[in-house]
Design a protein around this motif. Structure first.
Motif, PDB file in Angstrom:
ATOM      1  N   SER A  69       0.829  -1.210   0.000  1.00  0.00           N
ATOM      2  CA  SER A  69       0.000   0.000   0.000  1.00  0.00           C
ATOM      3  C   SER A  69       0.864   1.262   0.000  1.00  0.00           C
ATOM      4  CB  SER A  69      -0.965  -0.014   1.182  1.00  0.00           C
ATOM      5  OG  SER A  69      -0.253  -0.165   2.388  1.00  0.00           O
ATOM      6  N   GLN A  70       2.121   1.117  -0.401  1.00  0.00           N
ATOM      7  CA  GLN A  70       3.086   2.208  -0.518  1.00  0.00           C
ATOM      8  C   GLN A  70       3.373   2.903   0.812  1.00  0.00           C
ATOM      9  OE1 GLN A  70       0.775   1.785  -3.301  1.00  0.00           O
ATOM     10  NE2 GLN A  70       2.534   0.587  -3.947  1.00  0.00           N
ATOM     11  N   GLN A  71       3.229   2.192   1.896  1.00  0.00           N
ATOM     12  CA  GLN A  71       3.651   2.722   3.189  1.00  0.00           C
ATOM     13  C   GLN A  71       5.139   2.443   3.333  1.00  0.00           C
ATOM     14  OE1 GLN A  71       0.782   0.609   5.625  1.00  0.00           O
ATOM     15  NE2 GLN A  71      -0.343   2.501   5.954  1.00  0.00           N
ATOM     16  N   ILE A  72       5.871   3.425   3.801  1.00  0.00           N
ATOM     17  CA  ILE A  72       7.318   3.306   3.938  1.00  0.00           C
ATOM     18  C   ILE A  72       7.674   3.369   5.417  1.00  0.00           C
ATOM     19  CG2 ILE A  72       9.542   4.379   3.411  1.00  0.00           C
ATOM     20  CD1 ILE A  72       8.184   5.483   0.858  1.00  0.00           C
ATOM     21  N   GLY A  73       8.417   2.393   5.860  1.00  0.00           N
ATOM     22  CA  GLY A  73       8.879   2.361   7.238  1.00  0.00           C
ATOM     23  C   GLY A  73      10.383   2.458   7.289  1.00  0.00           C
ATOM     24  N   ILE A  74      10.882   3.389   8.072  1.00  0.00           N
ATOM     25  CA  ILE A  74      12.318   3.505   8.328  1.00  0.00           C
ATOM     26  C   ILE A  74      12.496   3.238   9.814  1.00  0.00           C
ATOM     27  CG2 ILE A  74      14.336   5.018   8.319  1.00  0.00           C
ATOM     28  CD1 ILE A  74      13.021   6.499   5.955  1.00  0.00           C
ATOM     29  N   GLY A  75      13.227   2.187  10.125  1.00  0.00           N
ATOM     30  CA  GLY A  75      13.409   1.793  11.517  1.00  0.00           C
ATOM     31  C   GLY A  75      12.270   0.942  12.047  1.00  0.00           C
ATOM     32  N   THR A  81       1.574   4.113   8.611  1.00  0.00           N
ATOM     33  CA  THR A  81       1.196   5.366   7.959  1.00  0.00           C
ATOM     34  C   THR A  81       1.986   5.462   6.655  1.00  0.00           C
ATOM     35  OG1 THR A  81       2.933   6.575   9.132  1.00  0.00           O
ATOM     36  CG2 THR A  81       0.728   6.594  10.129  1.00  0.00           C
ATOM     37  N   LEU A  82       1.699   6.455   5.850  1.00  0.00           N
ATOM     38  CA  LEU A  82       2.387   6.614   4.580  1.00  0.00           C
ATOM     39  C   LEU A  82       3.906   6.681   4.777  1.00  0.00           C
ATOM     40  CD1 LEU A  82       1.843   6.811   1.588  1.00  0.00           C
ATOM     41  CD2 LEU A  82       1.669   9.274   1.831  1.00  0.00           C
ATOM     42  N   LEU A  83       4.362   7.417   5.776  1.00  0.00           N
ATOM     43  CA  LEU A  83       5.770   7.458   6.145  1.00  0.00           C
ATOM     44  C   LEU A  83       5.850   7.288   7.652  1.00  0.00           C
ATOM     45  CD1 LEU A  83       8.763   7.849   5.471  1.00  0.00           C
ATOM     46  CD2 LEU A  83       8.390  10.323   5.711  1.00  0.00           C
TER      47      LEU A  83
END
Length: 174
Positions: A69-75, A81-83
């Motif tokens: 769903s184009q959600q990006i997770g960093i860490g 959420t979207l980011l």
């Protein structure tokens, strides 16, 4: 009776490990089974952790995750959420402007919030948080602004570097 490679007349190549196909060339690229590792660094790799989910793993931990769903997770391996940024550092986000030619009252960084027009006629910035440079490009103040149909990025709150706050004015009382 175990294959390590198969080469076909049409150019297709299949590579195997322990009897299991790991790499296969196809018309528009390469199919890969498993993860893409980098040399002898076995805890840094690119993987498909689930259907339609891609992860970049460093140090054995998912550093970057992109979901279907184009959600990006960093860490975080499970962005919601979207980011989604997650970390134990005191600063989770750092915005750095390396322009050494900044002069007084130039924006050195910030966040702008934009709303798309439902009719598709265009978009517009509806507010933001901005950091401005002072003398010799040194930060002197932070602003919070909003916009409406008659104003564009109207400043509502200003925080000066000495801690003084102005609300409803761009000039902070001395």
């Amino acid at each position: 009776n175990e294959y390590s490679a198969r080469l076909y007349n049409d150019g297709e190549v299949q590579l195997y490990f322990n009897g299991n196909e790991k790499l296969n060339t196809v018309t528009d690229g390469i199919n890969l089974t498993g993860s893409l590792q980098f040399g002898d660094d076995t805890n840094t790799y690119l993987q498909r952790s689930a259907a339609d989910t891609l992860q970049l793993v460093t140090g054995g931990t998912a550093a970057l995750t992109v979901t279907s769903s184009q959600q990006i997770g960093i860490g975080t391996a499970s962005p919601d959420t979207l980011l989604h940024l997650s970390g134990a550092d005191t600063a989770v986000i750092r915005l750095e402007n390396t322009d050494t030619s900044l002069t007084t009252n130039q924006i050195i960084g910030g966040l702008e919030f934009e709303k798309q027009d439902p009719s598709g006629a265009g978009a517009g910035v509806v507010g933001g948080v901005r950091m401005y440079s002072g003398v010799d490009g040194i930060t002197t103040y932070l602003t919070l602004s909003t916009s409406n149909s008659s104003t564009n990025n109207e400043e509502h709150i200003r925080l000066e570097s000495d801690g003084k706050v102005g609300i409803g004015t761009s000039s902070v009382p001395t």
